[in-house]
Every structure is written in C-alpha cells, then in structure tokens.
Scaffold this active site. Structure first.
Site, mmCIF file in Angstrom:
data_model
loop_
_atom_site.group_PDB
_atom_site.id
_atom_site.type_symbol
_atom_site.label_atom_id
_atom_site.label_comp_id
_atom_site.label_asym_id
_atom_site.label_seq_id
_atom_site.Cartn_x
_atom_site.Cartn_y
_atom_site.Cartn_z
ATOM 1 N N GLN A 188 1.848 -6.101 -3.041
ATOM 2 C CA GLN A 188 2.502 -6.204 -1.589
ATOM 3 C C GLN A 188 3.667 -5.282 -1.594
ATOM 4 O OE1 GLN A 188 1.364 -9.481 -3.497
ATOM 5 N NE2 GLN A 188 -0.546 -8.680 -2.963
ATOM 6 N N GLY A 201 -4.545 -4.341 -3.810
ATOM 7 C CA GLY A 201 -5.535 -3.367 -4.346
ATOM 8 C C GLY A 201 -4.714 -2.113 -4.616
ATOM 9 N N HIS A 202 -4.629 -1.780 -5.871
ATOM 10 C CA HIS A 202 -3.937 -0.525 -6.295
ATOM 11 C C HIS A 202 -4.845 0.400 -6.775
ATOM 12 C CE1 HIS A 202 -0.014 -3.321 -7.212
ATOM 13 N NE2 HIS A 202 -0.757 -3.522 -5.951
ATOM 14 N N ASP A 248 0.757 -1.104 -0.196
ATOM 15 C CA ASP A 248 0.004 -0.071 0.149
ATOM 16 C C ASP A 248 0.700 1.232 -0.030
ATOM 17 O OD1 ASP A 248 -2.087 -1.674 0.140
ATOM 18 O OD2 ASP A 248 -1.939 -1.749 2.261
ATOM 19 N N LYS A 307 1.622 2.073 -5.056
ATOM 20 C CA LYS A 307 2.477 1.580 -6.403
ATOM 21 C C LYS A 307 1.439 1.935 -7.655
ATOM 22 C CE LYS A 307 2.398 -2.271 -4.392
ATOM 23 N NZ LYS A 307 2.139 -2.159 -2.965
HETATM 24 P P1 GDP Z 1 -0.881 0.145 -3.621
HETATM 25 O O1 GDP Z 1 -1.428 -1.021 -3.101
HETATM 26 O O2 GDP Z 1 0.654 0.398 -3.299
HETATM 27 O O3 GDP Z 1 -1.022 0.717 -4.942
HETATM 28 O O4 GDP Z 1 -1.225 1.446 -2.532
HETATM 29 P P2 GDP Z 1 -2.861 1.550 -2.113
HETATM 30 O O5 GDP Z 1 -3.667 2.150 -3.470
HETATM 31 O O6 GDP Z 1 -3.494 0.213 -1.397
HETATM 32 O O7 GDP Z 1 -2.825 2.668 -0.858
HETATM 33 C C1 GDP Z 1 -2.199 3.738 -1.303
HETATM 34 C C2 GDP Z 1 -3.233 5.120 -1.019
HETATM 35 O O8 GDP Z 1 -2.819 6.134 -0.806
HETATM 36 C C3 GDP Z 1 -4.259 5.295 -2.062
HETATM 37 O O9 GDP Z 1 -5.583 5.416 -1.434
HETATM 38 C C4 GDP Z 1 -3.712 6.373 -2.975
HETATM 39 O O10 GDP Z 1 -4.857 7.133 -3.625
HETATM 40 C C5 GDP Z 1 -3.062 7.286 -1.794
HETATM 41 N N1 GDP Z 1 -2.028 7.841 -2.226
HETATM 42 C C6 GDP Z 1 -1.150 7.581 -2.983
HETATM 43 N N2 GDP Z 1 -0.111 8.761 -2.934
HETATM 44 C C7 GDP Z 1 -0.622 9.802 -2.275
HETATM 45 C C8 GDP Z 1 -0.029 10.930 -1.834
HETATM 46 O O11 GDP Z 1 1.180 11.142 -2.284
HETATM 47 N N3 GDP Z 1 -0.884 11.485 -0.928
HETATM 48 C C9 GDP Z 1 -1.951 11.041 -0.445
HETATM 49 N N4 GDP Z 1 -2.498 11.720 0.417
HETATM 50 N N5 GDP Z 1 -2.335 10.000 -0.666
HETATM 51 C C10 GDP Z 1 -1.566 9.106 -1.540
HETATM 52 P P1 IMO Z 2 -0.809 -4.286 -2.207
HETATM 53 O O1 IMO Z 2 -0.499 -4.746 -3.473
HETATM 54 C C1 IMO Z 2 -1.146 -4.656 2.107
HETATM 55 C C2 IMO Z 2 -1.044 -8.835 3.636
HETATM 56 C C3 IMO Z 2 -2.168 -9.190 4.245
HETATM 57 C C4 IMO Z 2 -1.611 -10.295 5.290
HETATM 58 C C5 IMO Z 2 -0.753 -10.809 4.593
HETATM 59 C C6 IMO Z 2 -0.825 -12.261 3.867
HETATM 60 O O2 IMO Z 2 -2.136 -3.448 -2.388
HETATM 61 O O3 IMO Z 2 0.140 -3.628 -1.564
HETATM 62 P P2 IMO Z 2 -2.707 -12.783 1.687
HETATM 63 O O4 IMO Z 2 -3.954 -12.414 1.339
HETATM 64 O O5 IMO Z 2 -1.459 -12.632 0.667
HETATM 65 O O6 IMO Z 2 -2.445 -14.035 2.325
HETATM 66 O O7 IMO Z 2 -2.312 -11.968 3.058
HETATM 67 O O8 IMO Z 2 -0.230 -9.890 3.620
HETATM 68 N N1 IMO Z 2 -1.244 -8.301 2.384
HETATM 69 C C7 IMO Z 2 -1.287 -7.021 1.851
HETATM 70 N N2 IMO Z 2 -1.229 -5.894 2.801
HETATM 71 N N3 IMO Z 2 -1.018 -4.451 0.656
HETATM 72 C C8 IMO Z 2 -1.171 -5.786 0.033
HETATM 73 O O9 IMO Z 2 -1.335 -5.726 -1.450
HETATM 74 C C9 IMO Z 2 -1.378 -6.895 0.664
HETATM 75 N N4 IMO Z 2 -1.468 -8.055 0.195
HETATM 76 C C10 IMO Z 2 -1.469 -8.987 1.173
HETATM 77 O O10 IMO Z 2 -2.939 -8.147 5.059
HETATM 78 O O11 IMO Z 2 -1.160 -9.548 6.237
HETATM 79 MG MG MG Z 3 -2.910 -1.687 -1.868
#
Ligand code: GDP
Ligand code: IMO
Ligand code: MG
Length: 421
Positions: free
Chosen positions: A221, A39-40, A12, A15
């Site tokens: 991840q 979840g991107h 998270d 990415k």
């Molecule tokens: P990912 O899994 O690495 O793609 O990240 P996620 O989407 O799960 O979580 C990142 C969250 O941070 C999302 O809600 C993005 O919209 C938000 N985000 C990304 N970059 C920034 C930033 O520079 N500032 C803020 N405030 N939010 C951001």
């Molecule tokens: P993105 O790509 C954050 C965590 C789960 C759990 C562990 C194992 O959005 O960054 P799994 O479902 O793989 O068996 O879970 O890894 N986890 C993540 N945490 N971002 C993710 O993906 C994750 N994918 C798995 O919360 O602790």
């Molecule tokens: Mg994510």
C-alpha cells in the site's frame, strides 16, 4: 541493519519493480504488513508477474524471502501465487519463509468485508474485498488465527469457533456472499501451507542480521493509506509507514537503516476517499492512458492527478525517508505544463500541512507549473542524459521535500532505473 522501502502515496508507486531491482544488493526481502490487497508488478524478460503476498525479491536467486508477522495471509491466494511462479522461480520454496505469528484470512473474513462494504453504500471505502479489514479486526480483537495454529491438532476447532462468531456478525447484514464455496479450497491451501518453512520470524531475522546479512523490508500500500495517518476512514487496516516495520517484523527501531520512499512523478489512487490533486478531466484520462493506470489486484481504473508535495512531505516526515525514488517519469513525456501541488487552500486559508479532516474539507491545491520535456525519457540510460527541464523538476521536488532522489525509474523493465549521482 534493516533498510526499508515503502510507498509515499496511495499505493501502486512501483514498489514491486524497485524491490526486484534492489534485491540484488540484499540477502533477505521481508514483507511487514498488508496482504493480498497488494499487487506488486515486476517484469522478467518482458513477462509480467504480479505478486500479492510473496515478497518481490523471489526472482533474485540468492535472496531469502520472509512473509512477516504483520502480514495477513489468504492461504488460497498464497497457494495460487506459489503455483503460478514456481515454474519460473527456481528454489522458490527453499527460499520462502513464513512467520508463525502472521494472521490468517478466513473465507468468512472475505464475506464480512463484502457485507460491510455493501452496507456502507455511497460511503464505501472501495476495499479490494480480500478480507483485510476483518482479519486485522480479529487480530486486534484477540480472536484471530495465526499461521502457527495450522500446526496444532485443534486447528479445525479454532477455525469453527471463529467462523461461528463471524456467522453471528454476518446475520446482521441483508445480503451475504456464498462463502461456503471457499471453504474446501481454504483447507486444501492450509494443507499446502503446512509444508512451508514456518519460522519464528523475529528470531530468524535477528540471527541473520547478527550474521551480517542485509535485509530490505518491503512495504505494501502507501503512506496515505496508513491506518493512523492516512485519509481515515478511506485507508487500509495496517501501518504502512516505517514504524510498521518494527511491529510487522519484530525489529527494534535502532536497527532501521535507510528508508527508501517511492513516489510516482504524478499521483494515483484506487478506491474511494479524498484525493486533493485528482484531475477529473481529459488530462486525468490522458495520465491513466499513458501510465496504464489500472489496478494490479482488482483491474479497477485508478484515479489520476498531479503530484502532491504537501501529502508527500507529510509521508516523508512520518517515515523519516532518507532516499527518494521517482517512478513513471516516462509517463509525463508528452504533458505540458506539468504541475505540482505546493500548498492547499482549505477553508480560505493556505496551508502546507496535511489536514486531519481532509475527508470533510473542500481543498483547492495551489500549483507550481513546470515546462514539459517533450522527449522520451525512457530511452535515457544515465541520469546525465535526462532533459534539463526534467532535472529542474526533480531539483524542485528534492528541495521541497528536503530529501535527495536516489533513483529515477523510466520504464517497466528491471534495469530501466537511473541512479542519481
Ligand atoms: P506497486 O503496488 O507499488 O508494486 O505498483 P503496481 O505494480 O501496482 O503498479 C505500478 C505499475 O507501474 C506496474 O504496472 C509497473 O509495471 C509500472 N511501472 C513501474 N515503474 C514504471 C516506470 O518507471 N514507468 C512505467 N511506464 N511504468 C512503470
Ligand atoms: P499495493 O501494495 C493501491 C486501497 C483500496 C481501498 C483501501 C482499502 O499494490 O500498493 P483494503 O483492501 O485494504 O481494505 O482496501 O486501500 N488499497 C490499495 N490501493 N494499492 C494497494 O496495494 C492497495 N491496497 C489497498 O483500493 O481504497
Ligand atoms: Mg499495486
């Protein structure tokens, strides 16, 4: 060459947003591991989109997108994702390719994930319950079903055989979810998948690279969730570090170019497991509120804490990161002081190495403190506009990690990204 972009923390890191931005410079975006546990998030004209299986380059119209062999695919999630974004993503199906070697997540994989987690009680991993672990177990156990299998006449037989195996395993658990309800949607989604462009991913990529196309491999991840080097057993079931690109796409190590490593300006983790810099106080809650730290896949509140340079340096080393990206800088606007862990006190000894037995050790992080900047960095349009104290913080991080920062993200929007000169 194939460049790589991956998360350096526990996922998270942002990415999705960064890949969506960088995709402008690439011809192909390829996912190499993970599955619907990811979840991107990206924002298109202010509208939020969350991708789980489809690479985050789909919204750049010139980009081809490959779901690589290292990914595990839940056909239903993929179908839902396609239906959801198709209306806002012209040419989606013409630009989406799936490796025939990618493994499938079956309904019974999800049931096994749920049963295994429930049986762990307090030691549960906090899995997203998407069937990731059981699907990868079948892959390495040499029982799995692959995307290419859906084109064979005896796919249903193969499915039945594997499901029977799973039922034997499920028989050992006291409670089992009603996975039968997922079977019909599964077979409908398999039907849809038969119409997708199923390719021999490694040759497909090789041909494109020979033709001068630029490829970005998109990680899911984060490095601290890596099956080998993460906080085992509180990890996911794939190699999330740069090495995973070679296995997960079928490319040689000599083909890897830049490695972009992403970190938040602070740190989060969702699910169980060690998190040395976690803040279980009002500062942690304030970080969660300011950063809207709730899981993009499960909606769970994310655990929050200060940036951990010990863990980050480990992640940078493992993947040979050449360019750093710092996200969510704006979230720290109103914090003072801002801290960064620079070593750990473990069993009374100070160390800068990430311990093997981090799950069993009491770890007290040693912090360096920085003055807050008390002004909204989200309004800055160039790196030069950033407050000096923020730049000092960045220099410190660069020096500690021996890696240059390439971009700083200061908001959710595609263009809220400052290039560091
Ligand atoms: P990912 O899994 O690495 O793609 O990240 P996620 O989407 O799960 O979580 C990142 C969250 O941070 C999302 O809600 C993005 O919209 C938000 N985000 C990304 N970059 C920034 C930033 O520079 N500032 C803020 N405030 N939010 C951001
Ligand atoms: P993105 O790509 C954050 C965590 C789960 C759990 C562990 C194992 O959005 O960054 P799994 O479902 O793989 O068996 O879970 O890894 N986890 C993540 N945490 N971002 C993710 O993906 C994750 N994918 C798995 O919360 O602790
Ligand atoms: Mg994510």
């Amino acid at each position: 060459m194939i460049d790589v972009l991956l998360g350096l923390q526990w996922g998270d890191e942002g990415k999705g947003k960064i890949v969506d931005y960088l995709a402008e410079r690439y011809d192909i975006i390829a996912r190499f591991q993970g599955g619907p546990n990811a979840g991107h998030t990206l924002y298109l004209d202010g509208n939020k989109v969350v991708l789980h299986t489809i690479p985050s380059g789909v919204f750049q119209q010139h980009c081809l997108n490959l779901i690589g062999n290292g990914v595990v695919i839940d056909p239903v999630t993929l179908q839902n994702e396609i239906s959801k974004i198709k209306p806002i993503c012209p040419g989606l199906l013409e630009r989406l390719f799936v490796s025939q070697r990618a493994h499938l997540i079956l309904p019974t994989h999800r049931a096994l994930d749920a049963a295994s987690e429930a049986a762990k009680g307090d030691d549960k991993i906090g899995s997203t319950l998407k069937g990731i672990g059981p699907a990868y177990m079948d892959k390495t156990g040499r029982n799995g079903l692959r995307v290419g299998d859906i084109l064979s006449k005896n796919f249903k037989d193969k499915y039945d055989k594997l499901t029977q195996k799973h039922l034997q395993l499920l028989g050992q658990y006291s409670s089992v979810v009603d996975w039968k309800q997922w079977e019909q949607p599964f077979f409908e989604a398999i039907e849809m998948m038969r119409s997708l462009q199923i390719v021999n991913g490694e040759y497909w990529l090789d041909n494109h690279v020979h033709n001068g196309k630029k490829v970005l491999a998109e990680g899911a991840q984060g490095s601290m969730l890596d099956i080998d080097f993460g906080t085992y057993p509180f990890v996911t079931s794939s190699n999330t570090i740069a090495a995973g690109v070679c296995n997960g796409l079928g490319v040689a190590p000599s083909r890897i170019g830049e490695v972009y490593g992403i970190t938040k300006a602070y740190c989060t983790r969702v699910g169980g497991g060690p998190f040395p810099t976690e803040l279980s106080d009002e500062t942690g809650e304030a970080l969660r509120a300011a950063g809207a730290e709730f899981g993009a896949t499960t909606g769970r509140p994310r655990r929050c804490g200060w940036i951990d340079l010990v863990a980050l340096r480990y992640a940078v080393m493992l993947s040979g990161v050449t360019k750093l990206i710092i996200t969510k800088a704006d979230v720290l606007d109103n914090f003072n002081p801002i801290k960064a862990a620079v070593s750990y006190l473990a069993d009374g000894k100070e160390t800068k190495e990430f311990p093997y037995d981090v799950c069993d050790k009491e770890i007290a992080p040693v912090y360096e403190s920085f003055a807050g900047w008390a002004q909204p960095v989200s309004s800055c349009e160039r790196y030069e506009d950033l407050p000096q104290v923020f730049k000092d913080y960045c220099r410190f991080v660069e020096n500690y990690l021996h890696t240059k920062i390439a971009f700083i993200s200061n908001g959710t929007g595609r263009n809220q990204l400052l290039t560091v000169s």
